[in-house]
Every structure is written in C-alpha cells, then in structure tokens.
Design a protein around this motif. Structure first.
Motif, PDB file in Angstrom:
ATOM      1  N   MET A   1      -7.997   1.542  -0.133  1.00 34.72           N
ATOM      2  CA  MET A   1      -6.745   1.983  -0.741  1.00 34.72           C
ATOM      3  C   MET A   1      -6.994   2.489  -2.159  1.00 34.72           C
ATOM      4  O   MET A   1      -7.994   2.141  -2.790  1.00 34.72           O
TER       5      MET A   1
ATOM      6  N   THR B   1      -3.068  -8.264  -8.363  1.00 35.58           N
ATOM      7  CA  THR B   1      -3.757  -6.978  -8.337  1.00 35.58           C
ATOM      8  C   THR B   1      -4.398  -6.730  -9.696  1.00 35.58           C
ATOM      9  O   THR B   1      -4.371  -7.599 -10.581  1.00 35.58           O
TER      10      THR B   1
ATOM     11  N   ALA C   1       0.832  -1.205   0.000  1.00 34.85           N
ATOM     12  CA  ALA C   1       0.000   0.000   0.000  1.00 34.85           C
ATOM     13  C   ALA C   1       0.863   1.250   0.000  1.00 34.85           C
ATOM     14  O   ALA C   1       0.527   2.245   0.648  1.00 34.85           O
TER      15      ALA C   1
ATOM     16  N   SER D   1      -4.200   4.870   1.843  1.00 33.32           N
ATOM     17  CA  SER D   1      -4.369   3.630   2.600  1.00 33.32           C
ATOM     18  C   SER D   1      -5.027   3.957   3.928  1.00 33.32           C
ATOM     19  O   SER D   1      -4.431   4.629   4.769  1.00 33.32           O
TER      20      SER D   1
ATOM     21  N   ASP E   1     -12.585  -4.004  -6.390  1.00 32.03           N
ATOM     22  CA  ASP E   1     -11.655  -3.242  -7.227  1.00 32.03           C
ATOM     23  C   ASP E   1     -12.455  -2.303  -8.099  1.00 32.03           C
ATOM     24  O   ASP E   1     -13.405  -2.722  -8.792  1.00 32.03           O
TER      25      ASP E   1
ATOM     26  N   ARG F   1      -8.943  -0.108  -4.328  1.00 33.12           N
ATOM     27  CA  ARG F   1      -9.134  -1.489  -3.856  1.00 33.12           C
ATOM     28  C   ARG F   1      -9.557  -1.455  -2.399  1.00 33.12           C
ATOM     29  O   ARG F   1      -8.909  -0.814  -1.571  1.00 33.12           O
TER      30      ARG F   1
ATOM     31  N   CYS G   1       1.788  -2.115  -6.891  1.00 30.59           N
ATOM     32  CA  CYS G   1       0.992  -1.325  -5.958  1.00 30.59           C
ATOM     33  C   CYS G   1      -0.404  -1.930  -5.781  1.00 30.59           C
ATOM     34  O   CYS G   1      -1.086  -2.269  -6.758  1.00 30.59           O
ATOM     35  N   LEU G   2      -0.834  -2.075  -4.536  1.00 28.30           N
ATOM     36  CA  LEU G   2      -2.111  -2.634  -4.085  1.00 28.30           C
ATOM     37  C   LEU G   2      -2.206  -4.144  -4.280  1.00 28.30           C
ATOM     38  O   LEU G   2      -3.288  -4.729  -4.100  1.00 28.30           O
TER      39      LEU G   2
END
Length: 629
Positions: free
Chosen positions: A462, A415, A361, A449, A492, A477, A377-378
C-alpha cells in the motif's frame, strides 16, 4: 532510487483510476454553503411564524398502527443516570439535578442538543421498565415527552431540523408501548396530534437534511410516521421514495457507507432492519433498493467486526452499543463469511489462525461526508482470538471539541506519522468551519492497495501521498500475515514523491519542504494488554487478556531502531476514556528516504498469564519480508 522503487512509483500512478481529492475549503464549496445557510435562516424564520404553524394542521391520527422493533439495545444503568439528571450524550455532558427538565438547560453543543431532542435515549427507559423495577421509568419517560411537547412542540431551531425530527419520530414509534400505552386520553391525543404535526413538516423538509446519514435518518423517520400513524399513508410513499434514492447514492457497491464510518454502517442497518420488519408486519412489500442495500451492507458489517464481536475504530467509529451488532446479524439470512477486500470502501481484511487485521487502505470520503473522518490512512487494527491487541484510539463526541480533534489526528492511529503532522487536514478557519463543518480539507488523493495470497500467507502493498504536498514524500506500507496467523511482518517506507506543480493559493507554493524530517511509527495497544520493554530496548513483549503473548522487534536499514513505550488513551466506547500504552518506533528521513522493518510474533502460551523474564524470551522473529510468488 532503485529500479524496483522506480517501477513501483510508475505502478503507483498507473494503478489509480480514482484521483479526486476530498472536497476542502474551495470557493465553490463556501459559496454553496453560504447560499444554503441563507436559505435555511430564511426558512427558519418562516417556520417559526404562527401562519406557518397553521399549515401543519390536519387530520389527527387516533392511534398508532404498530410499534416497530427497537433494535438498539437499552441499558437500565443509563436510564438510572438520566433519571438522576446526568445527561451525558454525544456532544457533551450536562447535569440537570432536582428533576429539572433537560430541555430548559443551555446545551453544551449543537450535537448534544440534537441528541437530546432526537430521543434516541428513550430506549434505556424501555429497558428499565421491562426489568420490572416499577412504573418510575414509564412515568418519567412520559413526563419528558410531555415536557418536550409543551416547550418545543411548536417550533425549535434545533429540535425541528429534519434529521432530528426523523430520529425523534423513529424513537417515539419504536418505544410507543412505553410512552402511550395506558395513558390518559388528553395526553395521548396531544402526543398523536403533535407527532402528525412534526410528520407534516418533515415531509416538506426531509430532502433538505444534511448529506449522508442525517438524510437517511430523516427519510426513515418520515417513512415510519406514514407506516405507524393511522393517517400517514401518503407520507409513507414519500419517505420510502426519498430513502431509496439516498441508499442508491450513499451505499457503495461493496456494501460500505460513503462516509467510511463503521458506526454509520451499523446505525443505518439497525434502522433499515426495523423498517423492513415493520413493512412486513403491515403486509407491505419491501422495495428492492432497501432489500439490496441490506444484502450488501450485512457482509460489510461482518468485515468490520473484531474478534470480540464489536466494531473496528476507523473514521469516527466506536465499538458500537453492546448487543447491537448481534441484533443485526441475527437477521442476516446469508450468514456469510466476511470477504477480504472492500475496494469501494477502501479497506482490507487479513485473517489467519487466531489473528485478524483490518486496514484503512482508502482515501478520505468526499467532503460533505467527511465530517467525522480521520487522518488514519494505512493504519490497522489487530486482534488475536477475542482479544484486541493493536488498535486506533477511537472517537468521542462527549468530551468536547479538543478531544474530538485529537482523536482524528494521524498520531491517534497505528501508522506512520511524519514530523508530528497528520496525513489529512481538517478545516480550521472560523468562517469556513461554520459554513462547511469539520470536514477534511486536504488528504491523500492517491492511495494504492495491492493484495497477494498463497499458501504462505497474505501480502498487502500500500501507499498514499498524504505527505507529498508538504514534505514531497510518499508513505508506503507492506504487511505480511502468515498462514498460521502467528507471524505479522511489516515494512514502512518514505520515499520522494514525483514533483507536482504547486499553485499560488497552496501553502507548498510559498514554503520549502523541511529536509530530513523525523517520523514515528505508532502501535496503540488495547488497555487490557500488558506491555514490557526489554532492558536493552531491542524488543517489546505484550501479554493479552486471553493469555497470548506477542513479541515485537524493529530495525531501520541495517541497524536497530529506537523503540519506546509511551502513554496512550483508548476511546473505543465513545463516552469514556481508558488509559493505555503504545509502542513507538522513531527515526529520521535521510536523503529523502527511510525504511523500517518490524515484526510481531505470537509466543507459546505455555507461560500465559504472566510476563516472561528476559531469559525466557525465545529467539526474535525475522524482520525481512518473505518473497512473493
């Protein structure tokens, strides 16, 4: 956009205090790198001269004062492979059959050459020698050290880089009982004289090592040379001073390393603990910056552990050498439980019942520290008990640059991937890459986050803007893990990003974002997991090695999603590949928006060990996100 979406959009920007982008291919970076390259080339020519070599002469140590502990576990099988000429090291593979010296071979890459000349592999021969299989391991290790001194002991462009000298000196003193005890006088004198020569050079150049872990390695090697060689007390002071300075710069307040790489976290801790024990043995006080760094980094290492006791796979990390994490945590005086949120490192951890998740995050690390960072990322990883279930693909340096590049892409992470494009881009230009390395050029500059916990479970909310520049979209997400640890739900979303003015030197200034691009949400599965897709493609059943069964379902908007099973690859060990599979949910953006709800639910272990028939599959999990209090 809904009122709630507008509100969270404002919160997304208001909540971000740190907005600096990862350093990329900028003129200032290139100019500075070019100056450093010119400086290093000039120094290398000077260091290679006979005149400079004479300045490295000085008092010769007559013995090693102590052998610090080698905390990196060795493997006899690795020693056997090296003995047979199979030099499979980070950076490539090389076969040197017939007992030929690996130092005479053409290296497959600079990374491989640094690993070879760093002698970190020497620990495998120490393990093989301790196993009592005769003196072959000791004799071969001493032969390799003697070969290196004869061929590279005066100067070598790679072998005499500060971080390589630091690793080599650390390895030689830690495995000193193997390479020096019981040897003849001429060999022992030559070895000690050469170590002092390397140490004198390192004392002059350690601070010029590349930023990040390499500079810490150089500083620790310098400290060990002063601590373990009988004439090195001045070098000890200089090495400790440099190490303390770098720890203050590189170890974040929450205990993470600035590179955001869990493997770097483990490697640095192994060296620091060995140094701490050596200082204590010599009755020398351990400086406060070293004590503080160890105290902060220990809980963060626990944070990065899966249920199987090995590392999570983010930003260039591998599972770690077997036994290495245990060797570190045995020396943890606090024995504390891992915390839930590492705000400076940019990671979240969720744990309940049998389930444990770690989520990336955070933003990419700053440019000079991002050479191994990934576009993940995520993304998240999840284990159930001691069995890994959802993973990222991992990282490798052994299989070549193509594999390394593929493992850093967003598609290699669990992700959302928009239009088969990574959320962060690495340098590609030949000149730029030669000067700056494979650092991240562009990536998310704002990552949100937020966390909420109550008796029902844990929520994460996030978002990142890694796709805002090329597509004008934000990725959000949301995750919820129930208090029982048997229900994981996710959402998502893609939505329009606030307009940002593009500048002429940016690609988005000249190109129009594609309308309604497609996307995929990937859940990479561990190779030990068995997966089956329902006949109607509405849900997936995953059976883990510990007998647990988990069921997956997803929907988009008001309807079902397209769910499929695709091949994947697992690089968790760092030096081998394993076939794996992934659950893939596909969809398409419509009018600048998309939303997919998905859920994983643990099934009863009544029928553990075999895949359930379709009529045995219980009611599918609810897909909505529970209300937060």
């Amino acid at each position: 956009m809904t009122g709630e979406g507008a509100r969270t959009d404002r919160e997304f920007h208001a909540a971000q205090a740190r907005t600096a982008a990862a350093s990329g291919n900028r003129a200032a970076d290139l100019a500075a790198a070019a100056i450093i390259r010119i400086r290093d080339a000039g120094l290398a020519r000077a260091f290679a001269t006979w005149a400079y070599g004479q300045t490295l002469r000085g008092p010769m140590p007559d013995h090693m004062v102590l052998y610090p502990p080698e905390l990196r576990p060795g493997r006899s099988s690795k020693a056997d492979a090296l003995f047979q000429g199979l030099w499979f090291l980070p950076g490539g593979q090389l076969r040197a059959p017939g007992g030929s010296s690996p130092f005479a071979a053409d290296p497959p890459s600079e990374t491989w050459a640094e690993e070879l000349h760093g002698f970190s592999w020497l620990r495998h021969f120490t393990t093989a020698n301790a196993a009592g299989t005769g003196d072959a391991a000791r004799a071969y290790a001493q032969k390799l050290v003697a070969d290196w001194i004869a061929t590279e002991g005066n100067w070598h462009a790679v072998a005499w880089r500060p971080q390589v000298i630091g690793r080599r000196l650390t390895s030689w003193v830690a495995n000193g009982a193997l390479i020096i005890d019981g040897t003849e006088l001429v060999y022992r004198s030559t070895l000690l004289r050469n170590m002092a020569r390397q140490a004198r050079h390192l004392s002059r150049v350690a601070a010029m090592a590349p930023a990040g872990e390499p500079r810490i390695v150089a500083a620790i090697g310098l400290a060990f040379s002063g601590l373990c060689l009988s004439e090195g007390h001045r070098r000890l002071k200089k090495g400790i001073a440099l190490l303390c300075r770098e720890l203050n710069r590189q170890v974040l307040p929450d205990g993470g390393h600035v590179s955001r790489n869990p493997s770097a976290q483990l490697s640095i801790l192994l060296d620091l603990l060995s140094l701490r024990e050596a200082l204590t043995t010599r009755h020398i006080g351990v400086p406060k910056p070293i004590r503080d760094a160890i105290d902060r980094m220990m809980p963060m290492l626990r944070f990065f552990r899966h249920g199987d006791g090995r590392l999570v796979l983010f930003n260039g990390s591998t599972e770690g050498p077997e036994g290495a994490i245990d060797a570190v945590l045995e020396r943890d005086d606090t024995k504390g439980r891992p915390f839930g949120y590492a705000p400076h490192s940019g990671y979240q951890r969720l744990a309940a019942g049998p389930a444990g998740l770690v989520v990336d995050a955070g933003k990419p690390p700053p440019g000079p520290f991002s050479h191994e960072a990934h576009a993940g990322c995520l993304s998240f990883e999840m284990s159930a008990g001691r069995a890994r279930m959802i993973v990222n693909c991992g990282a490798t340096k052994v299989l070549g640059p193509d594999w390394e590049a593929a493992s850093r892409a967003t598609a290699a992470h669990s992700t959302l991937v928009l239009a088969d494009t990574s959320s962060a881009r690495m340098l590609r230009g030949k000149i730029s890459r030669a000067l700056l390395g494979a650092r991240i050029m562009e990536g998310p500059t704002r990552v949100e986050s937020r966390r909420n916990e109550n008796e029902a479970g844990v929520w994460l909310d996030m978002a990142h803007d890694g796709y805002a520049g090329n597509f004008g979209l934000l990725h959000r997400r949301r995750l919820f893990l129930s208090a029982t640890g048997e229900d994981l739900r996710g959402e998502d979303m893609l939505e329009e990003a606030p307009p940002v003015r593009a500048l002429p030197w940016q690609r988005r200034f000249w190109t129009k974002p594609p309308s309604d691009p497609g996307f995929t949400i990937r859940f990479h599965l561990h190779p030990d997991a068995r997966v089956s897709l329902a006949h109607d493609r509405s849900n997936v059943l995953v059976m883990l090695s510990n007998g647990d069964g988990w069921q997956f379902r997803a929907r988009s908007g008001g309807g079902e999603c397209d769910i499929s099973i695709e091949e994947s690859v697992y690089l968790g060990s760092g030096d081998t590949t394993r076939r794996a599979e992934q659950v893939v949910v596909t969809g398409r953006v419509f009018r600048g928006e998309a939303r997919v709800n998905w859920a994983w639910r643990r099934l009863s272990t009544r029928n553990a060990g075999r895949a359930a028939r379709e009529e045995e599959v219980p009611e599918l999990p609810e897909l909505g996100m529970p209300e937060q209090n």
